[in-house]
Scaffold this motif. Structure first.
Motif, PDB file in Angstrom:
ATOM      1  N   PRO A 118      -6.066   5.938   4.123  1.00 50.40           N
ATOM      2  CA  PRO A 118      -5.753   5.431   2.782  1.00 50.40           C
ATOM      3  C   PRO A 118      -6.363   4.053   2.542  1.00 50.40           C
ATOM      4  O   PRO A 118      -6.343   3.185   3.415  1.00 50.40           O
ATOM      5  CB  PRO A 118      -4.219   5.366   2.782  1.00 50.40           C
ATOM      6  N   GLY A 119      -6.924   3.898   1.334  1.00 53.38           N
ATOM      7  CA  GLY A 119      -7.552   2.635   0.963  1.00 53.38           C
ATOM      8  C   GLY A 119      -9.033   2.557   1.261  1.00 53.38           C
ATOM      9  O   GLY A 119      -9.708   1.613   0.840  1.00 53.38           O
ATOM     10  N   THR A 120      -9.574   3.549   1.986  1.00 54.21           N
ATOM     11  CA  THR A 120     -10.999   3.539   2.324  1.00 54.21           C
ATOM     12  C   THR A 120     -11.855   3.733   1.082  1.00 54.21           C
ATOM     13  O   THR A 120     -11.609   4.639   0.280  1.00 54.21           O
ATOM     14  CB  THR A 120     -11.329   4.654   3.333  1.00 54.21           C
ATOM     15  N   ARG A 121     -12.868   2.895   0.915  1.00 52.21           N
ATOM     16  CA  ARG A 121     -13.814   3.056  -0.184  1.00 52.21           C
ATOM     17  C   ARG A 121     -14.796   4.165   0.162  1.00 52.21           C
ATOM     18  O   ARG A 121     -15.363   4.195   1.258  1.00 52.21           O
ATOM     19  CB  ARG A 121     -14.567   1.747  -0.429  1.00 52.21           C
ATOM     20  N   HIS A 127     -11.047   3.156  -8.584  1.00 50.66           N
ATOM     21  CA  HIS A 127     -10.620   1.764  -8.521  1.00 50.66           C
ATOM     22  C   HIS A 127     -11.578   0.931  -9.371  1.00 50.66           C
ATOM     23  O   HIS A 127     -12.789   1.092  -9.260  1.00 50.66           O
ATOM     24  CB  HIS A 127     -10.619   1.275  -7.074  1.00 50.66           C
ATOM     25  N   ILE A 177     -11.607   5.412  -4.059  1.00 45.56           N
ATOM     26  CA  ILE A 177     -11.015   5.128  -2.760  1.00 45.56           C
ATOM     27  C   ILE A 177     -10.022   6.227  -2.388  1.00 45.56           C
ATOM     28  O   ILE A 177      -9.505   6.928  -3.259  1.00 45.56           O
ATOM     29  CB  ILE A 177     -10.300   3.752  -2.731  1.00 45.56           C
ATOM     30  N   ARG A 237      -6.568   7.571  -1.654  1.00 46.48           N
ATOM     31  CA  ARG A 237      -5.317   7.122  -2.243  1.00 46.48           C
ATOM     32  C   ARG A 237      -4.541   6.223  -1.283  1.00 46.48           C
ATOM     33  O   ARG A 237      -4.174   6.643  -0.187  1.00 46.48           O
ATOM     34  CB  ARG A 237      -4.453   8.315  -2.620  1.00 46.48           C
ATOM     35  N   PRO A 238      -4.270   4.986  -1.672  1.00 50.10           N
ATOM     36  CA  PRO A 238      -3.477   4.120  -0.790  1.00 50.10           C
ATOM     37  C   PRO A 238      -2.018   4.568  -0.770  1.00 50.10           C
ATOM     38  O   PRO A 238      -1.517   5.160  -1.725  1.00 50.10           O
ATOM     39  CB  PRO A 238      -3.607   2.730  -1.444  1.00 50.10           C
ATOM     40  N   THR A 288       1.767   2.861  -0.192  1.00 48.75           N
ATOM     41  CA  THR A 288       2.540   1.639  -0.045  1.00 48.75           C
ATOM     42  C   THR A 288       3.804   1.921   0.756  1.00 48.75           C
ATOM     43  O   THR A 288       4.170   3.080   0.990  1.00 48.75           O
ATOM     44  CB  THR A 288       2.940   1.064  -1.411  1.00 48.75           C
ATOM     45  N   ASP A 321       5.934   3.947  -1.419  1.00 46.22           N
ATOM     46  CA  ASP A 321       5.490   5.348  -1.454  1.00 46.22           C
ATOM     47  C   ASP A 321       6.066   6.117  -0.266  1.00 46.22           C
ATOM     48  O   ASP A 321       6.588   7.230  -0.416  1.00 46.22           O
ATOM     49  CB  ASP A 321       3.958   5.440  -1.392  1.00 46.22           C
ATOM     50  N   LEU A 371       1.457  -1.469   6.027  1.00 48.29           N
ATOM     51  CA  LEU A 371       1.276  -1.168   4.611  1.00 48.29           C
ATOM     52  C   LEU A 371       1.864  -2.273   3.742  1.00 48.29           C
ATOM     53  O   LEU A 371       2.832  -2.936   4.122  1.00 48.29           O
ATOM     54  CB  LEU A 371       1.967   0.168   4.268  1.00 48.29           C
ATOM     55  N   ASP A 372       1.278  -2.447   2.582  1.00 48.02           N
ATOM     56  CA  ASP A 372       1.795  -3.384   1.592  1.00 48.02           C
ATOM     57  C   ASP A 372       2.716  -2.639   0.627  1.00 48.02           C
ATOM     58  O   ASP A 372       2.921  -1.436   0.734  1.00 48.02           O
ATOM     59  CB  ASP A 372       0.637  -4.023   0.815  1.00 48.02           C
TER      60      ASP A 372
END
Length: 253
Positions: A46-49, A82, A88, A90-91, A93, A96, A236-237
């Protein structure tokens, strides 16, 4: 069983004995399958471009089918556009994870309470078949397929209830749960092999076959999220008061 090519006008298509004609997968289909597997295996976390130039080279496709694949994955919720980074993965959180895990647990618990002891041999056989497919994915070593087959096994448990709306609600969470499962798998990767993971699920099925719903609920509670919560969620944020309270309660047990 196939009977060979269908001839002119359908190059590469296959005719089955029942008369169906099935076209071979397109480049966009193949790119979609490959990217989905890379995401669900944790290779693309998750979060990878997702850089088009790198992916076209990696997958051996041109940009049009790659973009079509990304559109399919965006519809599925696995990737998101994004504003500054392009597309990207899907991040996830902390909030989540809180929502996904708690809803999953409630749906599974509800299904267990009304579905066990199992009254339908066909539904129990579906669990056994799902475990066999999960085991085969482990033997094959394909972590993307492995994650999907693990979800299929858990869905077969929910289906024991014979409650279509609960099954549909669980299915609606499928890809989000598989993202969590992929992160969970990455947390366990150093200490648990694919086949050890399968054995944990085989033990769960044995408990289900025993017919005691309380024993199954306990097995599910002990089954899956410890290392995930300890090793992954803190990376995770996006925490909220609700998610932080839930995490604290889980860790205090």
């Amino acid at each position: 069983m196939t009977t060979g090519s269908t001839g002119a006008g359908s190059m590469g298509a296959v005719r089955y004995d029942d008369g169906r004609i099935v076209a071979p997968p397109s480049m966009a289909d193949l790119a979609t399958q490959a990217l989905r597997a890379m995401i669900l295996s944790g290779e693309l976390p998750p979060g990878t471009r997702l850089v088009e130039a790198k992916l076209t080279e990696r997958l051996g496709v041109s940009r049009p089918p790659l973009r079509e694949a990304l559109q399919v994955l965006a519809f599925e919720g696995l990737v998101v556009p994004h504003p500054r980074r392009g597309v990207i993965v899907r991040p996830l959180t902390r909030h989540d994870v809180y929502e996904i895990v708690t809803l999953r647990e409630e749906l599974e618990a509800f299904a267990v309470r009304i579905g066990i002891p199992v009254r339908s041999p066909e539904r129990l056989q579906a669990c056994r078949d799902a475990l066999a497919a999960f085991e085969q994915a482990g033997l094959d070593g394909d972590e993307g397929v492995f994650t999907q087959r693990k979800y299929d096994f858990h869905q077969s448990i929910v289906a024991l209830a014979g409650h279509e709306r609960v099954t549909e609600a669980y299915r609606a969470l499928s890809l989000q749960m598989q993202l969590c499962m992929a992160l969970n798998r990455s947390a366990r990767r150093g200490g648990e092999s694919l086949m050890q993971n399968v054995e944990r699920h085989r033990e769960l099925l044995t408990t289900i076959e025993g017919g005691d719903p309380e024993a199954v609920l306990k097995a599910l509670a002990d089954h899956g999220h410890g290392s995930f919560l300890d090793e992954v969620v803190d990376q995770l944020d996006g925490g909220t008061p609700d998610s932080e309270r839930w995490l604290a309660e889980r860790r205090s047990r």
